[in-house]
Scaffold this motif. Sequence first.
Motif, PDB file in Angstrom:
ATOM      1  N   TRP A  19       9.023  23.913  24.245  1.00  0.00           N
ATOM      2  CA  TRP A  19       8.460  23.848  22.891  1.00  0.00           C
ATOM      3  C   TRP A  19       8.846  25.035  22.015  1.00  0.00           C
ATOM      4  CZ3 TRP A  19       5.045  27.341  20.612  1.00  0.00           C
ATOM      5  CH2 TRP A  19       4.552  28.334  21.455  1.00  0.00           C
ATOM      6  N   TRP A  20       9.075  26.182  22.619  1.00  0.00           N
ATOM      7  CA  TRP A  20       9.336  27.421  21.899  1.00  0.00           C
ATOM      8  C   TRP A  20      10.788  27.535  21.419  1.00  0.00           C
ATOM      9  CZ3 TRP A  20      13.508  29.916  23.722  1.00  0.00           C
ATOM     10  CH2 TRP A  20      13.966  29.465  24.990  1.00  0.00           C
ATOM     11  N   ASP A  21      11.666  26.677  21.891  1.00  0.00           N
ATOM     12  CA  ASP A  21      13.115  26.870  21.768  1.00  0.00           C
ATOM     13  C   ASP A  21      13.599  26.605  20.338  1.00  0.00           C
ATOM     14  OD1 ASP A  21      15.868  26.865  21.954  1.00  0.00           O
ATOM     15  OD2 ASP A  21      15.950  25.555  23.703  1.00  0.00           O
ATOM     16  N   PRO A  22      14.208  27.615  19.696  1.00  0.00           N
ATOM     17  CA  PRO A  22      14.701  27.403  18.327  1.00  0.00           C
ATOM     18  C   PRO A  22      15.759  26.300  18.244  1.00  0.00           C
ATOM     19  CG  PRO A  22      15.137  29.669  19.076  1.00  0.00           C
ATOM     20  CD  PRO A  22      14.396  28.991  20.177  1.00  0.00           C
ATOM     21  N   ASP A  34      -0.133  21.009  27.233  1.00  0.00           N
ATOM     22  CA  ASP A  34      -0.192  21.895  26.071  1.00  0.00           C
ATOM     23  C   ASP A  34      -0.118  23.353  26.514  1.00  0.00           C
ATOM     24  OD1 ASP A  34      -0.301  22.568  23.378  1.00  0.00           O
ATOM     25  OD2 ASP A  34      -1.921  21.155  22.961  1.00  0.00           O
ATOM     26  N   TRP A  35       0.312  24.199  25.578  1.00  0.00           N
ATOM     27  CA  TRP A  35       0.391  25.651  25.820  1.00  0.00           C
ATOM     28  C   TRP A  35      -0.860  26.308  25.255  1.00  0.00           C
ATOM     29  CZ3 TRP A  35       4.004  28.848  28.226  1.00  0.00           C
ATOM     30  CH2 TRP A  35       3.794  30.223  28.058  1.00  0.00           C
ATOM     31  N   VAL A  43      -3.503  29.349  24.262  1.00  0.00           N
ATOM     32  CA  VAL A  43      -3.530  30.745  23.791  1.00  0.00           C
ATOM     33  C   VAL A  43      -4.946  31.276  23.952  1.00  0.00           C
ATOM     34  CG1 VAL A  43      -3.152  32.280  21.834  1.00  0.00           C
ATOM     35  CG2 VAL A  43      -1.694  30.265  22.130  1.00  0.00           C
ATOM     36  N   THR A  59      -2.774  32.235  27.580  1.00  0.00           N
ATOM     37  CA  THR A  59      -2.429  31.629  28.860  1.00  0.00           C
ATOM     38  C   THR A  59      -2.755  32.651  29.939  1.00  0.00           C
ATOM     39  OG1 THR A  59      -0.701  30.193  27.967  1.00  0.00           O
ATOM     40  CG2 THR A  59      -0.496  30.827  30.278  1.00  0.00           C
ATOM     41  N   GLY A  88      -3.601  18.803  22.888  1.00  0.00           N
ATOM     42  CA  GLY A  88      -4.543  19.020  21.800  1.00  0.00           C
ATOM     43  C   GLY A  88      -5.304  20.334  21.916  1.00  0.00           C
ATOM     44  N   ASP A  89      -5.334  20.906  23.101  1.00  0.00           N
ATOM     45  CA  ASP A  89      -6.069  22.166  23.290  1.00  0.00           C
ATOM     46  C   ASP A  89      -5.190  23.392  23.047  1.00  0.00           C
ATOM     47  OD1 ASP A  89      -8.343  20.782  23.870  1.00  0.00           O
ATOM     48  OD2 ASP A  89      -8.204  21.014  26.043  1.00  0.00           O
ATOM     49  N   GLY A  90      -3.915  23.184  22.805  1.00  0.00           N
ATOM     50  CA  GLY A  90      -3.006  24.323  22.640  1.00  0.00           C
ATOM     51  C   GLY A  90      -2.234  24.260  21.346  1.00  0.00           C
ATOM     52  N   VAL A  91      -1.035  24.824  21.348  1.00  0.00           N
ATOM     53  CA  VAL A  91      -0.289  25.017  20.096  1.00  0.00           C
ATOM     54  C   VAL A  91       0.988  24.181  19.995  1.00  0.00           C
ATOM     55  CG1 VAL A  91      -1.171  27.366  19.812  1.00  0.00           C
ATOM     56  CG2 VAL A  91       0.989  26.996  21.037  1.00  0.00           C
ATOM     57  N   LEU A 151       2.447  32.298  15.830  1.00  0.00           N
ATOM     58  CA  LEU A 151       1.863  31.277  14.958  1.00  0.00           C
ATOM     59  C   LEU A 151       0.615  31.814  14.273  1.00  0.00           C
ATOM     60  CD1 LEU A 151       1.997  28.260  17.432  1.00  0.00           C
ATOM     61  CD2 LEU A 151       3.271  28.406  15.282  1.00  0.00           C
ATOM     62  N   SER A 208      -2.340  27.131  13.575  1.00  0.00           N
ATOM     63  CA  SER A 208      -1.086  26.450  13.257  1.00  0.00           C
ATOM     64  C   SER A 208      -0.323  26.043  14.514  1.00  0.00           C
ATOM     65  CB  SER A 208      -0.193  27.370  12.411  1.00  0.00           C
ATOM     66  OG  SER A 208       1.123  26.834  12.337  1.00  0.00           O
ATOM     67  N   ARG A 209       0.382  24.917  14.415  1.00  0.00           N
ATOM     68  CA  ARG A 209       1.331  24.506  15.448  1.00  0.00           C
ATOM     69  C   ARG A 209       2.752  24.441  14.888  1.00  0.00           C
ATOM     70  NH1 ARG A 209      -3.166  21.085  16.531  1.00  0.00           N
ATOM     71  NH2 ARG A 209      -4.013  21.400  18.631  1.00  0.00           N
ATOM     72  N   LEU A 223       5.848  25.977  14.261  1.00  0.00           N
ATOM     73  CA  LEU A 223       6.734  27.085  14.615  1.00  0.00           C
ATOM     74  C   LEU A 223       7.870  27.266  13.594  1.00  0.00           C
ATOM     75  CD1 LEU A 223       6.647  29.114  16.925  1.00  0.00           C
ATOM     76  CD2 LEU A 223       7.797  27.445  18.370  1.00  0.00           C
ATOM     77  N   ARG A 264       8.596  30.740  11.562  1.00  0.00           N
ATOM     78  CA  ARG A 264       9.905  31.398  11.563  1.00  0.00           C
ATOM     79  C   ARG A 264      10.421  31.621  10.151  1.00  0.00           C
ATOM     80  NH1 ARG A 264      11.436  28.042  17.113  1.00  0.00           N
ATOM     81  NH2 ARG A 264      10.869  29.776  18.489  1.00  0.00           N
ATOM     82  N   ALA A 303       5.859  33.262  22.362  1.00  0.00           N
ATOM     83  CA  ALA A 303       6.184  32.579  21.104  1.00  0.00           C
ATOM     84  C   ALA A 303       4.938  32.251  20.289  1.00  0.00           C
ATOM     85  CB  ALA A 303       6.975  31.299  21.389  1.00  0.00           C
ATOM     86  N   ASN A 338      12.695  34.468  19.731  1.00  0.00           N
ATOM     87  CA  ASN A 338      12.618  34.471  21.191  1.00  0.00           C
ATOM     88  C   ASN A 338      13.938  34.554  21.930  1.00  0.00           C
ATOM     89  OD1 ASN A 338      10.279  32.341  20.082  1.00  0.00           O
ATOM     90  ND2 ASN A 338       9.580  33.980  21.422  1.00  0.00           N
ATOM     91  N   GLN A 398      18.893  33.883  18.206  1.00  0.00           N
ATOM     92  CA  GLN A 398      18.042  33.605  17.049  1.00  0.00           C
ATOM     93  C   GLN A 398      17.863  34.860  16.193  1.00  0.00           C
ATOM     94  OE1 GLN A 398      14.103  32.687  18.313  1.00  0.00           O
ATOM     95  NE2 GLN A 398      13.411  31.929  16.318  1.00  0.00           N
ATOM     96  N   LEU A 454       0.722  37.782  31.893  1.00  0.00           N
ATOM     97  CA  LEU A 454       1.810  37.541  30.943  1.00  0.00           C
ATOM     98  C   LEU A 454       2.189  38.801  30.176  1.00  0.00           C
ATOM     99  CD1 LEU A 454       0.883  34.480  31.447  1.00  0.00           C
ATOM    100  CD2 LEU A 454       1.878  34.060  29.208  1.00  0.00           C
TER     101      LEU A 454
END
Lengths: 284, 284
Positions: free
Chosen positions: A181-184, A206-207, A209, A211, A222-225, B106, B110-111, B113, B117, B148, B155, B159, B214
Amino acid sequence: MSIQGLSINLATVRPQYSVAQAVDACLALGITAIAPWRDQIQAIGVKEAASIIRSNKIRVTCLCRGGMFPAADKTGLAAAIEDNKRAIDEAVAIQADCLVLVVGGLPKGSRDLPAAREMVADGLAAILPYARERSLPLAIEPLHPMYAADRACINTLEQALDVCDLLGEGIGVAIDVYHVWWDPNLYKQIARAGAGGRILAHHICDWLVPTRDLLLDRGMMGDGVIDLKSIRAAIEKAGYRGPQEVEIFSSENWWKRPGEEVLSACAERFLTTCHLQDKLAIGE
Amino acid sequence: MSIQGLSINLATVRPQYSVAQAVDACLALGITAIAPWRDQIQAIGVKEAASIIRSNKIRVTCLCRGGMFPAADKTGLAAAIEDNKRAIDEAVAIQADCLVLVVGGLPKGSRDLPAAREMVADGLAAILPYARERSLPLAIEPLHPMYAADRACINTLEQALDVCDLLGEGIGVAIDVYHVWWDPNLYKQIARAGAGGRILAHHICDWLVPTRDLLLDRGMMGDGVIDLKSIRAAIEKAGYRGPQEVEIFSSENWWKRPGEEVLSACAERFLTTCHLQDKLAIGE
């Protein structure tokens, strides 16, 4: 009633259910697709698992998992290749859509990531003919970079597709939103994967925040970003309309709840946060 | 005696030392370069910090940190831009080689990304003229993809360099091995960064297996799996021969040890696992 387009990876309810129990619990909620792990299948025997799956008309979106190629020496790599052939046999026996491959990280004591990546390509090349003969697609799952050392040294969709291009037909990718999900370059690489007919599976969760654990703190959709709908839209635009498979490792939350509650949450969140609204997900 | 090419980021000894104590402890071991954080500088006042640094002939490899641009609204972004200008002033006052930028993740809730950026690029464009007027290079630090969401939505080195190319002169990258070691494009992007004169800092530590947190479980060089010498060789080949700056957040290990022990370990490991052997690191 059935919920179309939803599959449950059985890691999500690993502590709660055996394969047979999971199938029953899924069917009770109208969920008709699952993805088991090899140890879960082996616990009851491949024949029994295949029979449960067939008699209940369950779709198997993948078998988890082959891979783990990098080894300290050639004997280790040869053993990994043999084990992957057994995984292919098992995936064929349960009529899985594909075998998911978590390719493995650094061999113990090594810091040589390029060498590990070469071993992965060698291992994949060694098992691909065996999979092709059995018409079983292999799905490389790029794992989040935080697993590069110990689980998978293929860490982006771009890298996985480069390997696929090198190897030719019969191999593609499993796109798990948690890992990518993070990948540009995500949307560009999803389009590339689709154009090459390489998208074999779409995993969701979901990711969170924050983690709290690198491995076992995945969130319910739905619980993450993660922007789940945007990623799904890109995947469908790229030509893949197969099921979304929920895979959640959650030692401190979902693994502690009753299995039925977990599956209900998966179904509800799938409908509200993952599924695109242009067609009905609930059918008769 | 001095250990050339080694700098200590003061986060590494944050619980043990104030800036003044850290300078004394570094000098006692022959370490003549540091990189402080803004709160450490502010605790004694910028003037006092500048005086300590100047009178001890300390090199400041960077000030940590500016950045954190994405905000819920324009007022938030404007406040971030103002705060970054203060960070530039402080970096100039202590004669830092550059200001390191951790760009932010973020905005809360917000979701999106791609939008975050864009805000980063806008924020950087807004502060760059102010930095140029003061001849202070800005160093974007791409952070590991596991940050991220909450720390930095830039990341990968690729980029970061794409953003640099967009913005022009006066901005480059801080390459921290912890964040980039896993990247299949790492060596290609290091070469690209060097060719563009964009390498402003080189941070070192190690990736532990397993990693238990992390944020706060970074390892001492040599205790993990990062191929530090290969990365250093690529960075030197790309034209950067500045100091390697040790930055270790380690709540359960190094932060609990005496500061002198930590600094000694940094010096020893730098010499044995990071420094290239083609020239002497210990001088008179």
